[in-house]
Design a protein around this motif. Structure first.
Motif, PDB file in Angstrom:
ATOM      1  N   GLU A  47       0.813  -1.199   0.017  1.00 24.92           N
ATOM      2  CA  GLU A  47       0.086   0.073   0.102  1.00 24.92           C
ATOM      3  C   GLU A  47       0.894   1.356   0.029  1.00 24.92           C
ATOM      4  O   GLU A  47       0.598   2.212  -0.686  1.00 24.92           O
ATOM      5  CB  GLU A  47      -1.073   0.103   1.186  1.00 24.92           C
ATOM      6  CG  GLU A  47      -1.599   1.500   1.461  1.00 24.92           C
ATOM      7  CD  GLU A  47      -2.487   1.070   2.633  1.00 24.92           C
ATOM      8  OE1 GLU A  47      -2.378   2.293   3.328  1.00 24.92           O
ATOM      9  OE2 GLU A  47      -3.209   0.116   3.064  1.00 24.92           O
ATOM     10  N   ARG A  48       2.065   1.236   0.855  1.00 19.73           N
ATOM     11  CA  ARG A  48       2.750   2.423   0.920  1.00 19.73           C
ATOM     12  C   ARG A  48       3.577   2.668  -0.427  1.00 19.73           C
ATOM     13  O   ARG A  48       4.117   3.558  -0.615  1.00 19.73           O
ATOM     14  CB  ARG A  48       3.679   2.127   2.035  1.00 19.73           C
ATOM     15  CG  ARG A  48       3.142   2.314   3.286  1.00 19.73           C
ATOM     16  CD  ARG A  48       3.840   2.347   4.492  1.00 19.73           C
ATOM     17  NE  ARG A  48       3.150   2.404   5.540  1.00 19.73           N
ATOM     18  CZ  ARG A  48       3.627   2.662   6.620  1.00 19.73           C
ATOM     19  NH1 ARG A  48       5.026   2.706   6.973  1.00 19.73           N
ATOM     20  NH2 ARG A  48       2.848   2.656   7.846  1.00 19.73           N
ATOM     21  N   LEU A  49       3.600   1.827  -1.291  1.00 19.67           N
ATOM     22  CA  LEU A  49       4.353   1.833  -2.538  1.00 19.67           C
ATOM     23  C   LEU A  49       3.533   2.418  -3.577  1.00 19.67           C
ATOM     24  O   LEU A  49       3.861   2.599  -4.779  1.00 19.67           O
ATOM     25  CB  LEU A  49       4.871   0.302  -2.999  1.00 19.67           C
ATOM     26  CG  LEU A  49       5.923  -0.141  -2.134  1.00 19.67           C
ATOM     27  CD1 LEU A  49       6.415  -1.528  -2.897  1.00 19.67           C
ATOM     28  CD2 LEU A  49       7.251   0.655  -2.328  1.00 19.67           C
ATOM     29  N   GLN A  50       2.276   2.402  -3.436  1.00 25.10           N
ATOM     30  CA  GLN A  50       1.259   2.890  -4.297  1.00 25.10           C
ATOM     31  C   GLN A  50       1.359   4.369  -4.494  1.00 25.10           C
ATOM     32  O   GLN A  50       1.497   5.105  -3.626  1.00 25.10           O
ATOM     33  CB  GLN A  50      -0.166   2.486  -4.034  1.00 25.10           C
ATOM     34  CG  GLN A  50      -0.307   0.877  -3.788  1.00 25.10           C
ATOM     35  CD  GLN A  50       0.170   0.117  -4.953  1.00 25.10           C
ATOM     36  OE1 GLN A  50      -0.394   0.322  -6.095  1.00 25.10           O
ATOM     37  NE2 GLN A  50       0.978  -0.840  -4.779  1.00 25.10           N
ATOM     38  N   VAL A  51       0.662   5.051  -5.539  1.00 26.67           N
ATOM     39  CA  VAL A  51       0.718   6.509  -5.898  1.00 26.67           C
ATOM     40  C   VAL A  51      -0.740   6.668  -6.336  1.00 26.67           C
ATOM     41  O   VAL A  51      -1.418   6.047  -6.915  1.00 26.67           O
ATOM     42  CB  VAL A  51       1.581   6.884  -7.074  1.00 26.67           C
ATOM     43  CG1 VAL A  51       1.354   8.415  -7.384  1.00 26.67           C
ATOM     44  CG2 VAL A  51       3.317   6.571  -6.997  1.00 26.67           C
ATOM     45  N   ALA A  52      -1.247   7.564  -5.556  1.00 24.31           N
ATOM     46  CA  ALA A  52      -2.663   8.082  -5.532  1.00 24.31           C
ATOM     47  C   ALA A  52      -3.038   8.935  -6.614  1.00 24.31           C
ATOM     48  O   ALA A  52      -2.332   9.811  -6.934  1.00 24.31           O
ATOM     49  CB  ALA A  52      -3.348   8.433  -4.016  1.00 24.31           C
ATOM     50  N   PHE A  53      -4.000   8.434  -7.601  1.00 26.44           N
ATOM     51  CA  PHE A  53      -4.157   9.393  -8.874  1.00 26.44           C
ATOM     52  C   PHE A  53      -5.700   9.991  -8.601  1.00 26.44           C
ATOM     53  O   PHE A  53      -6.166  10.377  -9.697  1.00 26.44           O
ATOM     54  CB  PHE A  53      -3.927   8.828 -10.123  1.00 26.44           C
ATOM     55  CG  PHE A  53      -2.627   8.638 -10.290  1.00 26.44           C
ATOM     56  CD1 PHE A  53      -1.631   9.887 -10.936  1.00 26.44           C
ATOM     57  CD2 PHE A  53      -1.859   7.512 -10.293  1.00 26.44           C
ATOM     58  CE1 PHE A  53      -0.519   9.826 -11.023  1.00 26.44           C
ATOM     59  CE2 PHE A  53      -0.506   7.455 -10.558  1.00 26.44           C
ATOM     60  CZ  PHE A  53       0.192   8.392 -10.906  1.00 26.44           C
ATOM     61  N   ASP A  54      -6.391   9.734  -7.412  1.00 24.54           N
ATOM     62  CA  ASP A  54      -7.836  10.188  -7.466  1.00 24.54           C
ATOM     63  C   ASP A  54      -7.751  11.733  -7.538  1.00 24.54           C
ATOM     64  O   ASP A  54      -6.770  12.391  -7.193  1.00 24.54           O
ATOM     65  CB  ASP A  54      -8.381   9.674  -6.237  1.00 24.54           C
ATOM     66  CG  ASP A  54      -7.783  10.113  -5.119  1.00 24.54           C
ATOM     67  OD1 ASP A  54      -8.083  11.239  -4.345  1.00 24.54           O
ATOM     68  OD2 ASP A  54      -7.056   9.297  -4.369  1.00 24.54           O
ATOM     69  N   PRO A  55      -8.711  12.438  -7.794  1.00 24.47           N
ATOM     70  CA  PRO A  55      -8.728  13.824  -8.085  1.00 24.47           C
ATOM     71  C   PRO A  55      -8.124  14.727  -6.828  1.00 24.47           C
ATOM     72  O   PRO A  55      -7.766  15.865  -6.554  1.00 24.47           O
ATOM     73  CB  PRO A  55     -10.275  14.546  -8.096  1.00 24.47           C
ATOM     74  CG  PRO A  55     -10.920  13.242  -8.947  1.00 24.47           C
ATOM     75  CD  PRO A  55     -10.100  12.028  -8.106  1.00 24.47           C
ATOM     76  N   THR A  56      -8.688  14.030  -5.462  1.00 26.55           N
ATOM     77  CA  THR A  56      -8.154  14.732  -4.184  1.00 26.55           C
ATOM     78  C   THR A  56      -6.808  14.906  -4.101  1.00 26.55           C
ATOM     79  O   THR A  56      -5.936  15.451  -3.078  1.00 26.55           O
ATOM     80  CB  THR A  56      -8.911  14.308  -3.090  1.00 26.55           C
ATOM     81  OG1 THR A  56      -8.743  13.008  -2.880  1.00 26.55           O
ATOM     82  CG2 THR A  56     -10.434  14.625  -3.190  1.00 26.55           C
ATOM     83  N   ALA A  57      -5.967  13.768  -4.573  1.00 24.76           N
ATOM     84  CA  ALA A  57      -4.676  13.575  -4.192  1.00 24.76           C
ATOM     85  C   ALA A  57      -3.765  14.120  -5.324  1.00 24.76           C
ATOM     86  O   ALA A  57      -2.475  14.365  -5.054  1.00 24.76           O
ATOM     87  CB  ALA A  57      -4.462  12.028  -4.217  1.00 24.76           C
TER      88      ALA A  57
END
Length: 86
Positions: free
Chosen positions: A75-85
């Protein structure tokens, strides 16, 4: 009788209090085998022996050591691409 130190201070590490922690402590102090302090080195009490962890990790004992640890690391290796992030 043993020559064990009464208090041991572990410094310069990444010391996790729980699996979800994002900002680990850098110092842990034990007294007679019991954890007495976890926090910042500047606030740590004196001890008989100090051990430099040189950036290694200290974490709570695992009692259910299956996929949860892997899942947290992944989970910590993931990059968030949702609009709020973004």
């Amino acid at each position: 009788m043993t020559d064990r130190p009464r208090a041991i201070r572990l410094i310069n590490g990444r010391i996790y209090r729980h699996a979800g922690e994002l900002d680990p402590a850098d110092t842990l102090v034990t007294e007679n085998g019991v954890v007495r302090f976890v926090g910042a080195r500047a606030d740590a009490p004196a001890a008989d022996v100090t051990i430099d962890l040189r950036g290694t990790i200290v974490m709570p004992g695992l009692t259910d050591a299956h996929i949860h640890l892997f899942g947290l690391a992944n989970e910590r290796l993931q990059v968030a691409f949702d609009p709020t992030a973004v």
